[in-house]
Motif scaffolding. Sequence first.
Motif, PDB file in Angstrom:
ATOM      1  N   GLU A   6       0.809  -1.204   0.000  1.00 21.71           N
ATOM      2  CA  GLU A   6       0.000   0.000   0.000  1.00 21.71           C
ATOM      3  C   GLU A   6       0.849   1.263   0.000  1.00 21.71           C
ATOM      4  O   GLU A   6       0.379   2.325  -0.343  1.00 21.71           O
ATOM      5  CB  GLU A   6      -0.900   0.032   1.240  1.00 21.71           C
ATOM      6  N   LEU A   7       2.098   1.161   0.404  1.00 18.98           N
ATOM      7  CA  LEU A   7       2.976   2.327   0.497  1.00 18.98           C
ATOM      8  C   LEU A   7       3.642   2.601  -0.848  1.00 18.98           C
ATOM      9  O   LEU A   7       4.080   1.677  -1.526  1.00 18.98           O
ATOM     10  CB  LEU A   7       4.037   2.102   1.572  1.00 18.98           C
ATOM     11  N   ARG A  38      10.546   3.530   2.078  1.00 16.19           N
ATOM     12  CA  ARG A  38       9.338   2.707   2.190  1.00 16.19           C
ATOM     13  C   ARG A  38       9.469   1.635   3.274  1.00 16.19           C
ATOM     14  O   ARG A  38       8.582   1.475   4.110  1.00 16.19           O
ATOM     15  CB  ARG A  38       9.023   2.068   0.851  1.00 16.19           C
ATOM     16  N   THR A  93       3.796   0.799  10.642  1.00 15.66           N
ATOM     17  CA  THR A  93       2.758  -0.222  10.583  1.00 15.66           C
ATOM     18  C   THR A  93       2.906  -1.275  11.673  1.00 15.66           C
ATOM     19  O   THR A  93       2.129  -2.215  11.716  1.00 15.66           O
ATOM     20  CB  THR A  93       2.685  -0.887   9.190  1.00 15.66           C
ATOM     21  N   ALA A 101      -1.659   0.892   7.434  1.00 14.35           N
ATOM     22  CA  ALA A 101      -1.159   1.980   6.597  1.00 14.35           C
ATOM     23  C   ALA A 101      -2.213   3.046   6.328  1.00 14.35           C
ATOM     24  O   ALA A 101      -1.900   4.235   6.271  1.00 14.35           O
ATOM     25  CB  ALA A 101      -0.605   1.424   5.288  1.00 14.35           C
ATOM     26  N   ASP A 102      -3.465   2.645   6.196  1.00 14.30           N
ATOM     27  CA  ASP A 102      -4.530   3.618   5.923  1.00 14.30           C
ATOM     28  C   ASP A 102      -4.646   4.693   6.996  1.00 14.30           C
ATOM     29  O   ASP A 102      -5.113   5.791   6.721  1.00 14.30           O
ATOM     30  CB  ASP A 102      -5.888   2.922   5.793  1.00 14.30           C
ATOM     31  N   THR A 106      -1.706   6.962   5.629  1.00 15.54           N
ATOM     32  CA  THR A 106      -1.652   7.278   4.193  1.00 15.54           C
ATOM     33  C   THR A 106      -2.831   8.118   3.745  1.00 15.54           C
ATOM     34  O   THR A 106      -2.783   8.745   2.689  1.00 15.54           O
ATOM     35  CB  THR A 106      -1.569   6.002   3.333  1.00 15.54           C
ATOM     36  N   THR A 107      -3.890   8.155   4.525  1.00 17.19           N
ATOM     37  CA  THR A 107      -5.039   8.991   4.192  1.00 17.19           C
ATOM     38  C   THR A 107      -4.896  10.403   4.756  1.00 17.19           C
ATOM     39  O   THR A 107      -5.702  11.273   4.437  1.00 17.19           O
ATOM     40  CB  THR A 107      -6.348   8.370   4.718  1.00 17.19           C
ATOM     41  N   LEU A 135       7.153  10.956   3.866  1.00 16.03           N
ATOM     42  CA  LEU A 135       5.743  11.184   4.194  1.00 16.03           C
ATOM     43  C   LEU A 135       5.238  12.479   3.565  1.00 16.03           C
ATOM     44  O   LEU A 135       4.142  12.516   2.996  1.00 16.03           O
ATOM     45  CB  LEU A 135       5.557  11.225   5.714  1.00 16.03           C
ATOM     46  N   HIS A 144       4.756  12.053  -0.310  1.00 15.65           N
ATOM     47  CA  HIS A 144       3.675  11.189  -0.773  1.00 15.65           C
ATOM     48  C   HIS A 144       2.304  11.498  -0.154  1.00 15.65           C
ATOM     49  O   HIS A 144       1.282  11.137  -0.733  1.00 15.65           O
ATOM     50  CB  HIS A 144       4.030   9.726  -0.499  1.00 15.65           C
ATOM     51  N   PHE A 145       2.307  12.155   1.009  1.00 20.40           N
ATOM     52  CA  PHE A 145       1.049  12.375   1.714  1.00 20.40           C
ATOM     53  C   PHE A 145       0.909  13.846   2.125  1.00 20.40           C
ATOM     54  O   PHE A 145       0.596  14.159   3.275  1.00 20.40           O
ATOM     55  CB  PHE A 145       0.954  11.438   2.931  1.00 20.40           C
TER      56      PHE A 145
END
Length: 91
Positions: free
Chosen positions: A24-25, A31, A39, A44-45, A48-49, A83, A86-87
């Motif tokens: 998911e990453l 990573r 985790t 991860a959600d 990652t959200t 982070l 990507h987020f």
Amino acid sequence: MIFRTTCLALLGLTLANSLARAQELPAGPMRDTVQAACTTCHVADQFTTQRRTRPQWAETVNTMIGMGAVVGDNEFDKLVDYLAEHFAPGK
């Protein structure tokens, strides 16, 4: 025998879940570090959200380190960069 079978089944599910979370990453040099540091306690959600700025991610990572996340001093900036890349807001 049942105990052994149950233990093996749980081990298999744990490994499969870890692999799914790693997938998911997004790819990147940190990573695996994010996988190991984040985790362990979160799916991860949970992160990652999130959409945060770099300073917000730095604060979050510092908070998590205070709660037991294992991030080396030499990994902190790179992990926060990953982070934030990507987020970030708008991604």
